[in-house]
Design an enzyme around this catalytic site. Structure first.
Site, PDB file in Angstrom:
ATOM      1  N   THR A   1     -26.293  18.405 -45.970  1.00  0.00           N
ATOM      2  CA  THR A   1     -27.426  18.917 -45.181  1.00  0.00           C
ATOM      3  C   THR A   1     -27.071  18.888 -43.703  1.00  0.00           C
ATOM      4  O   THR A   1     -26.578  17.875 -43.206  1.00  0.00           O
ATOM      5  CB  THR A   1     -28.663  18.018 -45.448  1.00  0.00           C
ATOM      6  OG1 THR A   1     -28.921  18.069 -46.846  1.00  0.00           O
ATOM      7  CG2 THR A   1     -29.865  18.474 -44.655  1.00  0.00           C
TER       8      THR A   1
ATOM      9  N   LYS B   1     -30.902  30.466 -42.965  1.00  0.00           N
ATOM     10  CA  LYS B   1     -30.477  29.185 -42.388  1.00  0.00           C
ATOM     11  C   LYS B   1     -31.521  28.710 -41.373  1.00  0.00           C
ATOM     12  O   LYS B   1     -31.980  29.490 -40.535  1.00  0.00           O
ATOM     13  CB  LYS B   1     -29.102  29.330 -41.729  1.00  0.00           C
ATOM     14  CG  LYS B   1     -28.554  28.022 -41.202  1.00  0.00           C
ATOM     15  CD  LYS B   1     -27.086  28.145 -40.828  1.00  0.00           C
ATOM     16  CE  LYS B   1     -26.548  26.852 -40.231  1.00  0.00           C
ATOM     17  NZ  LYS B   1     -26.684  25.709 -41.142  1.00  0.00           N
TER      18      LYS B   1
ATOM     19  N   ALA C   1     -20.870  15.592 -43.560  1.00  0.00           N
ATOM     20  CA  ALA C   1     -19.925  16.623 -43.128  1.00  0.00           C
ATOM     21  C   ALA C   1     -20.666  17.919 -42.839  1.00  0.00           C
ATOM     22  O   ALA C   1     -21.304  18.480 -43.729  1.00  0.00           O
ATOM     23  CB  ALA C   1     -18.860  16.848 -44.188  1.00  0.00           C
TER      24      ALA C   1
ATOM     25  N   ASN D   1     -19.382  20.636 -42.500  1.00  0.00           N
ATOM     26  CA  ASN D   1     -18.742  21.702 -43.268  1.00  0.00           C
ATOM     27  C   ASN D   1     -17.764  21.092 -44.264  1.00  0.00           C
ATOM     28  O   ASN D   1     -16.836  20.394 -43.876  1.00  0.00           O
ATOM     29  CB  ASN D   1     -18.014  22.673 -42.329  1.00  0.00           C
ATOM     30  CG  ASN D   1     -17.839  24.025 -42.980  1.00  0.00           C
ATOM     31  OD1 ASN D   1     -17.487  24.100 -44.160  1.00  0.00           O
ATOM     32  ND2 ASN D   1     -18.073  25.080 -42.237  1.00  0.00           N
ATOM     33  N   PHE D   2     -18.003  21.362 -45.551  1.00  0.00           N
ATOM     34  CA  PHE D   2     -17.147  20.800 -46.594  1.00  0.00           C
ATOM     35  C   PHE D   2     -16.003  21.737 -46.978  1.00  0.00           C
ATOM     36  O   PHE D   2     -15.241  21.436 -47.882  1.00  0.00           O
ATOM     37  CB  PHE D   2     -17.974  20.454 -47.835  1.00  0.00           C
ATOM     38  CG  PHE D   2     -18.618  19.097 -47.759  1.00  0.00           C
ATOM     39  CD1 PHE D   2     -17.848  17.940 -47.837  1.00  0.00           C
ATOM     40  CD2 PHE D   2     -19.981  18.956 -47.604  1.00  0.00           C
ATOM     41  CE1 PHE D   2     -18.427  16.682 -47.766  1.00  0.00           C
ATOM     42  CE2 PHE D   2     -20.575  17.698 -47.526  1.00  0.00           C
ATOM     43  CZ  PHE D   2     -19.785  16.552 -47.607  1.00  0.00           C
TER      44      PHE D   2
ATOM     45  N   THR E   1     -21.453  23.034 -37.912  1.00  0.00           N
ATOM     46  CA  THR E   1     -20.011  23.258 -37.698  1.00  0.00           C
ATOM     47  C   THR E   1     -19.749  23.637 -36.240  1.00  0.00           C
ATOM     48  O   THR E   1     -18.794  23.155 -35.628  1.00  0.00           O
ATOM     49  CB  THR E   1     -19.521  24.392 -38.624  1.00  0.00           C
ATOM     50  OG1 THR E   1     -19.866  24.039 -39.951  1.00  0.00           O
ATOM     51  CG2 THR E   1     -18.033  24.604 -38.509  1.00  0.00           C
TER      52      THR E   1
ATOM     53  N   HIS F   1     -24.224  33.259 -39.801  1.00  0.00           N
ATOM     54  CA  HIS F   1     -24.718  32.730 -41.073  1.00  0.00           C
ATOM     55  C   HIS F   1     -25.779  33.664 -41.658  1.00  0.00           C
ATOM     56  O   HIS F   1     -26.357  34.489 -40.945  1.00  0.00           O
ATOM     57  CB  HIS F   1     -25.343  31.340 -40.880  1.00  0.00           C
ATOM     58  CG  HIS F   1     -24.340  30.237 -40.821  1.00  0.00           C
ATOM     59  ND1 HIS F   1     -23.638  29.932 -39.671  1.00  0.00           N
ATOM     60  CD2 HIS F   1     -23.891  29.370 -41.773  1.00  0.00           C
ATOM     61  CE1 HIS F   1     -22.818  28.923 -39.914  1.00  0.00           C
ATOM     62  NE2 HIS F   1     -22.946  28.568 -41.177  1.00  0.00           N
ATOM     63  N   HIS F   2     -26.091  33.428 -42.943  1.00  0.00           N
ATOM     64  CA  HIS F   2     -27.181  34.146 -43.618  1.00  0.00           C
ATOM     65  C   HIS F   2     -28.505  33.869 -42.896  1.00  0.00           C
ATOM     66  O   HIS F   2     -28.647  32.850 -42.201  1.00  0.00           O
ATOM     67  CB  HIS F   2     -27.260  33.696 -45.079  1.00  0.00           C
ATOM     68  CG  HIS F   2     -27.494  32.203 -45.232  1.00  0.00           C
ATOM     69  ND1 HIS F   2     -28.739  31.652 -45.288  1.00  0.00           N
ATOM     70  CD2 HIS F   2     -26.627  31.163 -45.299  1.00  0.00           C
ATOM     71  CE1 HIS F   2     -28.649  30.345 -45.400  1.00  0.00           C
ATOM     72  NE2 HIS F   2     -27.371  30.013 -45.403  1.00  0.00           N
TER      73      HIS F   2
ATOM     74  N   GLY G   1     -31.534  24.728 -54.745  1.00  0.00           N
ATOM     75  CA  GLY G   1     -31.059  25.449 -53.568  1.00  0.00           C
ATOM     76  C   GLY G   1     -29.724  26.146 -53.836  1.00  0.00           C
ATOM     77  O   GLY G   1     -29.080  25.924 -54.872  1.00  0.00           O
TER      78      GLY G   1
ATOM     79  N   PRO H   1     -31.530  20.497 -56.125  1.00  0.00           N
ATOM     80  CA  PRO H   1     -30.799  21.201 -57.194  1.00  0.00           C
ATOM     81  C   PRO H   1     -31.090  22.695 -57.310  1.00  0.00           C
ATOM     82  O   PRO H   1     -30.273  23.433 -57.842  1.00  0.00           O
ATOM     83  CB  PRO H   1     -31.248  20.468 -58.470  1.00  0.00           C
ATOM     84  CG  PRO H   1     -32.598  19.916 -58.127  1.00  0.00           C
ATOM     85  CD  PRO H   1     -32.516  19.543 -56.677  1.00  0.00           C
TER      86      PRO H   1
HETATM   87  P1  NAP Z   1     -31.572  26.236 -49.637  1.00  0.00           P
HETATM   88  O1  NAP Z   1     -31.112  27.268 -50.588  1.00  0.00           O
HETATM   89  O2  NAP Z   1     -32.788  26.498 -48.797  1.00  0.00           O
HETATM   90  O3  NAP Z   1     -31.800  24.883 -50.467  1.00  0.00           O
HETATM   91  C1  NAP Z   1     -32.484  23.772 -49.977  1.00  0.00           C
HETATM   92  C2  NAP Z   1     -33.194  23.141 -51.162  1.00  0.00           C
HETATM   93  O4  NAP Z   1     -33.810  21.928 -50.751  1.00  0.00           O
HETATM   94  C3  NAP Z   1     -34.299  24.048 -51.731  1.00  0.00           C
HETATM   95  O5  NAP Z   1     -34.162  24.107 -53.133  1.00  0.00           O
HETATM   96  C4  NAP Z   1     -35.569  23.320 -51.317  1.00  0.00           C
HETATM   97  O6  NAP Z   1     -36.642  23.536 -52.209  1.00  0.00           O
HETATM   98  C5  NAP Z   1     -35.065  21.887 -51.398  1.00  0.00           C
HETATM   99  N1  NAP Z   1     -36.015  20.953 -50.821  1.00  0.00           N
HETATM  100  C6  NAP Z   1     -36.910  21.151 -49.826  1.00  0.00           C
HETATM  101  N2  NAP Z   1     -37.655  20.043 -49.650  1.00  0.00           N
HETATM  102  C7  NAP Z   1     -37.200  19.141 -50.554  1.00  0.00           C
HETATM  103  C8  NAP Z   1     -37.587  17.827 -50.886  1.00  0.00           C
HETATM  104  N3  NAP Z   1     -38.611  17.220 -50.289  1.00  0.00           N
HETATM  105  N4  NAP Z   1     -36.921  17.170 -51.868  1.00  0.00           N
HETATM  106  C9  NAP Z   1     -35.917  17.781 -52.511  1.00  0.00           C
HETATM  107  N5  NAP Z   1     -35.517  19.045 -52.274  1.00  0.00           N
HETATM  108  C10 NAP Z   1     -36.159  19.714 -51.293  1.00  0.00           C
HETATM  109  O7  NAP Z   1     -30.423  25.853 -48.602  1.00  0.00           O
HETATM  110  P2  NAP Z   1     -28.832  25.809 -48.869  1.00  0.00           P
HETATM  111  O8  NAP Z   1     -28.221  27.059 -48.381  1.00  0.00           O
HETATM  112  O9  NAP Z   1     -28.588  25.352 -50.264  1.00  0.00           O
HETATM  113  O10 NAP Z   1     -28.411  24.659 -47.850  1.00  0.00           O
HETATM  114  C11 NAP Z   1     -28.843  23.322 -48.016  1.00  0.00           C
HETATM  115  C12 NAP Z   1     -28.339  22.511 -46.824  1.00  0.00           C
HETATM  116  O11 NAP Z   1     -26.901  22.481 -46.849  1.00  0.00           O
HETATM  117  C13 NAP Z   1     -28.721  23.107 -45.470  1.00  0.00           C
HETATM  118  O12 NAP Z   1     -28.980  22.070 -44.548  1.00  0.00           O
HETATM  119  C14 NAP Z   1     -27.459  23.876 -45.039  1.00  0.00           C
HETATM  120  O13 NAP Z   1     -27.348  24.020 -43.652  1.00  0.00           O
HETATM  121  C15 NAP Z   1     -26.408  22.932 -45.589  1.00  0.00           C
HETATM  122  N6  NAP Z   1     -25.078  23.512 -45.818  1.00  0.00           N
HETATM  123  C16 NAP Z   1     -24.041  22.661 -45.650  1.00  0.00           C
HETATM  124  C17 NAP Z   1     -22.761  23.076 -45.896  1.00  0.00           C
HETATM  125  C18 NAP Z   1     -21.657  22.086 -45.712  1.00  0.00           C
HETATM  126  O14 NAP Z   1     -20.498  22.429 -46.000  1.00  0.00           O
HETATM  127  N7  NAP Z   1     -21.937  20.877 -45.222  1.00  0.00           N
HETATM  128  C19 NAP Z   1     -22.523  24.391 -46.317  1.00  0.00           C
HETATM  129  C20 NAP Z   1     -23.611  25.246 -46.517  1.00  0.00           C
HETATM  130  C21 NAP Z   1     -24.906  24.797 -46.287  1.00  0.00           C
HETATM  131  P3  NAP Z   1     -37.678  24.768 -51.897  1.00  0.00           P
HETATM  132  O15 NAP Z   1     -36.855  26.006 -52.008  1.00  0.00           O
HETATM  133  O16 NAP Z   1     -38.714  24.631 -52.934  1.00  0.00           O
HETATM  134  O17 NAP Z   1     -38.196  24.521 -50.510  1.00  0.00           O
END
Ligand code: NAP
Length: 267
Positions: free
Chosen positions: A101, A160, A126, A128-129, A167, A156-157, A14, A12
């Site tokens: 993820t 990542k 997915a 990419n959503f 994707t 990407h940023h 992230g 939540p």
């Molecule tokens: P992010 O900002 O780094 O968020 C990830 C979150 O997961 C952080 O809050 C992290 O906490 C938390 N986390 C780490 N270990 C955990 C655990 N054991 N239990 C619960 N939460 C935990 O990354 P994001 O940009 O939101 O991206 C998240 C994922 O979505 C990535 O894999 C990214 O590639 C993917 N993504 C997918 C799409 C799609 O369309 N499918 C689009 C964009 C991104 P901490 O910060 O404390 O470590």
């Protein structure tokens, strides 16, 4: 009346997780029953700085969360190591996962597919959503039939963790299904700096750019003598992913099978 979907959100705090909290808050038939986080066990979502005013509890132990909370769906937006554990645990509790993820290995995906078949639990994974990205992948697959020379550039940023992006890998797989495999570039080509030509996939190249300023962008470039074709998708805001997440949550409630790729839920 649309039936309420009870949701557990993992990640939540992230960047994507915060967008998902907004989505759940503004969707009348979505109800957040709890969150799985890396920290803040025992707190409520509203207690955490920067999170919305929601009274749902936070657990650090996924098993405990699935034991205690009565959920229909898990939305996982974390990282591949913990995301895999959350997703498996959800299915063992008959909770349907929506997995945003990225970075799961083929072996992990096979395990989740097998588990879904054994448990008869619907799951959507997915890479990419964003609906536009799904169309970009489809159009690229169509183009590959006529333009077999192709390279993928994804941007990407710089926070990542995985490269290439989910994707890009998915696009590459779709292109591989369509085009005749062939040698690209000069036969005697040599890299004077290692990695200059990018990652090799079925004879073509994937390039990953990581810079602040980007969210998610992909360009698929096709070349033929005398012409190039570029198919580009650009997510300028993480909001772009949320209509696909909402669609998947609603659809997974009617499913008992494994689906990889949002396009397989669309007509
Ligand atoms: P992010 O900002 O780094 O968020 C990830 C979150 O997961 C952080 O809050 C992290 O906490 C938390 N986390 C780490 N270990 C955990 C655990 N054991 N239990 C619960 N939460 C935990 O990354 P994001 O940009 O939101 O991206 C998240 C994922 O979505 C990535 O894999 C990214 O590639 C993917 N993504 C997918 C799409 C799609 O369309 N499918 C689009 C964009 C991104 P901490 O910060 O404390 O470590």
């Amino acid at each position: 009346m649309t039936e309420t979907v009870n949701i557990i959100l993992a990640g939540p705090r992230g960047k994507m997780g915060k967008e998902a909290l907004e989505l759940i808050s503004r969707t009348d038939h979505f109800n957040l029953v709890g969150c799985i986080d890396r920290k803040n066990n025992g707190y409520l979502v509203k207690d955490i700085d920067g999170l919305p005013n929601i009274e749902s509890p936070i657990y650090t132990d996924a098993d405990e969360a699935f034991e205690r909370l009565n959920a229909d769906v898990l939305i996982d937006l974390t990282n591949p190591e913990v995301g895999f554990h959350h997703t498996k645990t959800a299915m063992l509790h008959q909770v349907r996962p929506i997995v945003g993820t990225s970075g799961f290995s083929e072996e992990q995906l096979d395990t989740l597919k097998r588990l879904s078949e054994e448990q008869r639990t619907g799951i959507v994974i997915a890479p990419n959503f964003a609906i536009g990205a799904v169309l970009m992948m489809r159009f690229s697959q169509m183009a590959a039939k006529y333009f077999p020379n192709v390279e993928i550039i994804e941007r990407h940023h710089d926070q990542k963790l995985d490269a290439p992006s989910g994707t890009a890998v998915k696009t590459a797989q779709l292109i591989k299904e369509t085009r005749e495999a062939q040698q690209q570039g000069h036969l005697d080509e040599k890299e004077t700096i290692k990695g200059a030509r990018g990652a090799e996939f079925d004879g073509f190249r994937i390039h990953s750019v990581r810079l602040p300023g980007y969210i998610a962008e992909q360009e698929v470039v096709f070349g033929q003598p005398g012409q190039t074709l570029k198919i580009t998708h650009n997510s300028t805001d993480r909001y772009s992913f949320m209509s696909g997440v909402q669609f998947a949550v609603e659809r997974v409630m009617q499913m008992d099978e494994y689906v990889y790729g949002l396009e397989n839920l669309m007509e």
